[in-house]
Design a protein around this motif. Structure first.
Motif: not given
Length: 82
Positions: A44-53
């Motif tokens: 699960i990837v939170n698109i707002h996390d750092p590194g997920q630009e």
């Protein structure tokens, strides 16, 4: 023959989600329900996390988005359009 060819590989699902996203919460619940009867790997990837630009730029208006083995299969409210 290599052993990796004898052992079935689990599908890898990646769910791109975000904060305060009711559709994302529903998708997570459905994947948890399905996972009770089928084995698969889930990231699960939170698109707002750092590194997920990259993912934020791609899916900011389309979360949740689901990939299976690296291929996009669904986004937004369950419709897939390209």
């Amino acid at each position: 023959m290599s052993i990796s060819k004898l052992v079935p590989r689990l599908a890898r699902l990646t769910l791109y989600s975000g904060q305060n996203c009711s559709l994302c919460d529903t998708a997570k619940s459905e994947l948890a329900r399905i996972r009770q009867t089928r084995d698969f790997e889930l990231d699960i990837v939170n698109i707002h996390d750092p590194g997920q630009e990259h993912w934020k730029k791609k899916y900011v208006w389309w979360i949740p988005a689901l990939h299976i083995d690296g291929k996009e299969v669904a986004k937004g409210a369950g419709t897939h359009r390209q």
